[in-house]
Design a protein around this motif. Structure first.
Motif, PDB file in Angstrom:
ATOM      1  N   LEU A   1      57.097 -38.856  71.636  1.00 55.75           N
ATOM      2  CA  LEU A   1      55.892 -38.358  72.282  1.00 55.75           C
ATOM      3  C   LEU A   1      54.740 -39.312  72.012  1.00 55.75           C
ATOM      4  O   LEU A   1      54.839 -40.226  71.191  1.00 55.75           O
ATOM      5  CB  LEU A   1      55.559 -36.961  71.752  1.00 55.75           C
ATOM      6  CG  LEU A   1      56.646 -35.892  71.934  1.00 55.75           C
ATOM      7  CD1 LEU A   1      56.194 -34.581  71.313  1.00 55.75           C
ATOM      8  CD2 LEU A   1      57.004 -35.709  73.403  1.00 55.75           C
TER       9      LEU A   1
ATOM     10  N   ARG B   1      47.143 -34.540  74.436  1.00 52.54           N
ATOM     11  CA  ARG B   1      47.797 -34.613  73.127  1.00 52.54           C
ATOM     12  C   ARG B   1      49.186 -33.999  73.205  1.00 52.54           C
ATOM     13  O   ARG B   1      49.331 -32.810  73.489  1.00 52.54           O
ATOM     14  CB  ARG B   1      46.951 -33.896  72.067  1.00 52.54           C
ATOM     15  CG  ARG B   1      47.523 -34.038  70.675  1.00 52.54           C
ATOM     16  CD  ARG B   1      47.369 -35.465  70.177  1.00 52.54           C
ATOM     17  NE  ARG B   1      47.938 -35.642  68.851  1.00 52.54           N
ATOM     18  CZ  ARG B   1      49.088 -36.294  68.624  1.00 52.54           C
ATOM     19  NH1 ARG B   1      49.775 -36.801  69.630  1.00 52.54           N
ATOM     20  NH2 ARG B   1      49.528 -36.434  67.402  1.00 52.54           N
ATOM     21  N   GLN B   2      50.190 -34.790  72.941  1.00 53.16           N
ATOM     22  CA  GLN B   2      51.579 -34.333  73.002  1.00 53.16           C
ATOM     23  C   GLN B   2      52.114 -34.090  71.593  1.00 53.16           C
ATOM     24  O   GLN B   2      52.249 -35.028  70.811  1.00 53.16           O
ATOM     25  CB  GLN B   2      52.453 -35.366  73.719  1.00 53.16           C
ATOM     26  CG  GLN B   2      52.059 -35.590  75.165  1.00 53.16           C
ATOM     27  CD  GLN B   2      52.982 -36.576  75.862  1.00 53.16           C
ATOM     28  OE1 GLN B   2      53.778 -37.275  75.231  1.00 53.16           O
ATOM     29  NE2 GLN B   2      52.882 -36.652  77.176  1.00 53.16           N
ATOM     30  N   THR B   3      52.417 -32.844  71.286  1.00 50.58           N
ATOM     31  CA  THR B   3      52.934 -32.510  69.959  1.00 50.58           C
ATOM     32  C   THR B   3      54.229 -31.708  70.011  1.00 50.58           C
ATOM     33  O   THR B   3      54.916 -31.582  69.001  1.00 50.58           O
ATOM     34  CB  THR B   3      51.891 -31.694  69.157  1.00 50.58           C
ATOM     35  OG1 THR B   3      51.551 -30.514  69.906  1.00 50.58           O
ATOM     36  CG2 THR B   3      50.628 -32.523  68.916  1.00 50.58           C
ATOM     37  N   ASP B   4      54.555 -31.164  71.175  1.00 51.95           N
ATOM     38  CA  ASP B   4      55.735 -30.313  71.299  1.00 51.95           C
ATOM     39  C   ASP B   4      56.514 -30.701  72.551  1.00 51.95           C
ATOM     40  O   ASP B   4      56.105 -30.408  73.670  1.00 51.95           O
ATOM     41  CB  ASP B   4      55.309 -28.842  71.374  1.00 51.95           C
ATOM     42  CG  ASP B   4      56.493 -27.884  71.239  1.00 51.95           C
ATOM     43  OD1 ASP B   4      57.607 -28.268  71.633  1.00 51.95           O
ATOM     44  OD2 ASP B   4      56.277 -26.758  70.758  1.00 51.95           O
TER      45      ASP B   4
ATOM     46  N   SER C   1      51.546 -40.899  70.488  1.00 50.26           N
ATOM     47  CA  SER C   1      50.899 -40.846  69.180  1.00 50.26           C
ATOM     48  C   SER C   1      49.468 -40.357  69.365  1.00 50.26           C
ATOM     49  O   SER C   1      48.951 -40.280  70.492  1.00 50.26           O
ATOM     50  CB  SER C   1      50.887 -42.234  68.548  1.00 50.26           C
ATOM     51  OG  SER C   1      50.064 -43.115  69.293  1.00 50.26           O
ATOM     52  N   ALA C   2      48.819 -40.036  68.274  1.00 49.98           N
ATOM     53  CA  ALA C   2      47.414 -39.611  68.354  1.00 49.98           C
ATOM     54  C   ALA C   2      46.550 -40.728  68.929  1.00 49.98           C
ATOM     55  O   ALA C   2      45.623 -40.473  69.702  1.00 49.98           O
ATOM     56  CB  ALA C   2      46.919 -39.194  66.974  1.00 49.98           C
TER      57      ALA C   2
ATOM     58  N   ARG D   1      43.542 -31.093  74.723  1.00 54.67           N
ATOM     59  CA  ARG D   1      44.848 -30.428  74.656  1.00 54.67           C
ATOM     60  C   ARG D   1      45.767 -30.849  75.794  1.00 54.67           C
ATOM     61  O   ARG D   1      46.990 -30.672  75.706  1.00 54.67           O
ATOM     62  CB  ARG D   1      44.673 -28.916  74.673  1.00 54.67           C
ATOM     63  CG  ARG D   1      44.089 -28.358  75.959  1.00 54.67           C
ATOM     64  CD  ARG D   1      43.917 -26.854  75.905  1.00 54.67           C
ATOM     65  NE  ARG D   1      43.343 -26.322  77.147  1.00 54.67           N
ATOM     66  CZ  ARG D   1      42.060 -26.301  77.424  1.00 54.67           C
ATOM     67  NH1 ARG D   1      41.187 -26.773  76.531  1.00 54.67           N
ATOM     68  NH2 ARG D   1      41.618 -25.801  78.566  1.00 54.67           N
TER      69      ARG D   1
ATOM     70  N   SER E   1      47.091 -40.904  72.689  1.00 56.48           N
ATOM     71  CA  SER E   1      46.417 -39.773  73.316  1.00 56.48           C
ATOM     72  C   SER E   1      44.913 -40.014  73.382  1.00 56.48           C
ATOM     73  O   SER E   1      44.276 -39.723  74.397  1.00 56.48           O
ATOM     74  CB  SER E   1      46.704 -38.488  72.532  1.00 56.48           C
ATOM     75  OG  SER E   1      48.077 -38.182  72.536  1.00 56.48           O
TER      76      SER E   1
END
Length: 255
Positions: free
Chosen positions: A18, A44-47, A20-21, A41, A24
């Motif tokens: 995904l 930002r990819q976290t899931d 990275s911060a 939101r 993003s």
């Protein structure tokens, strides 16, 4: 009996890498710089499973609306298998003689206008996410969660910007008039759409507000001999000149 040629398929899984911060943040800053206030939101990819489910729902909805997108072959919450919809526009343009590219790029602009007129948005309208099979354009990669959260017209003008900037590597050799031609193709197709499901986005107004920001980038780059002649800045200036011509022809002259 001739063997059956297997159909090419593509599979995305929830555990793929995904953003990275830092990546993003870069996308978020770029979007805000060009005047598209994308919520944090949304970038930002976290899931991975959430992204996959979102794309699955979008593909189903677009297919149900009659749009050309990859057919969903299987989805189990962890992996998404889709059918092939042809070579990407980027690949096709790379293999197309320079003299024949502009017509295809203008066709892509007009096709995007039709997509928008039907009340749709892409969120990733770069040439790598468009395909061309010789007769039809199709779209892929729908994991950008820009709606709900942004007005439809805002996301649509972002689509146009993404398309034009991704075409810049091919437009640069043809000059600002080629950029103007692609924008005109979008604008004319947008205005002539017989069955419109949404108000056309204010592309002229959006570019009018964007141009001073791009001009500032161009002027700042001129202070550095390394940046001033870089491929990216040269392409940006071609796009800038084409966008300027588009806005000037579309807005009444000041008294």
């Amino acid at each position: 009996m001739n063997p059956t040629t297997p159909t090419k398929t593509w599979t995305k899984t929830a555990d793929r890498p995904l953003r990275s911060a830092a990546q993003s943040l870069g996308i978020w800053l770029f979007a805000h710089f060009v005047g598209v206030p994308v919520p944090w939101r949304a970038v930002r990819q976290t899931d991975g499973s959430v992204l996959l489910a979102f794309e699955h729902e979008r593909l189903k909805a677009l297919a149900a609306a009659g749009e050309r997108v990859p057919p969903v072959l299987a989805f189990d919450g962890y992996s998404l298998e889709t059918g092939d919809i042809g070579p990407t526009l980027d690949h096709v343009l790379h293999r197309t003689p320079e003299a024949d590219r502009l017509a295809l790029m203008c066709a892509a602009g007009a096709d995007l206008a039709g997509f928008h007129a039907r009340g749709q948005w892409h969120g990733g309208a770069q040439t790598r996410n468009l395909t061309w099979d010789g007769q039809h354009f199709a779209r892929l990669d729908f994991e950008e969660r820009l709606q709900p959260g942004l007005p439809l017209a805002t996301v649509q003008v972002y689509d146009v910007l993404q398309l034009v900037l991704s075409l810049s590597r091919y437009l640069d050799a043809l000059g600002p008039q080629a950029v103007l031609a692609v924008l005109n193709a979008y604008g004319q197709a947008s205005q002539s759409s017989a069955r419109r499901a949404s108000v056309p986005p204010d592309l002229v107004g959006f570019l009018h507000r964007l141009l001073p920001r791009l001009l500032l980038v161009s002027r700042l780059a001129a202070w550095s001999s390394r940046l001033d002649g870089s491929r990216e800045v040269v392409r940006l200036r071609t796009v800038l000149d084409g966008m300027t011509a588009f806005v000037q022809q579309s807005r009444p002259a000041a008294p």
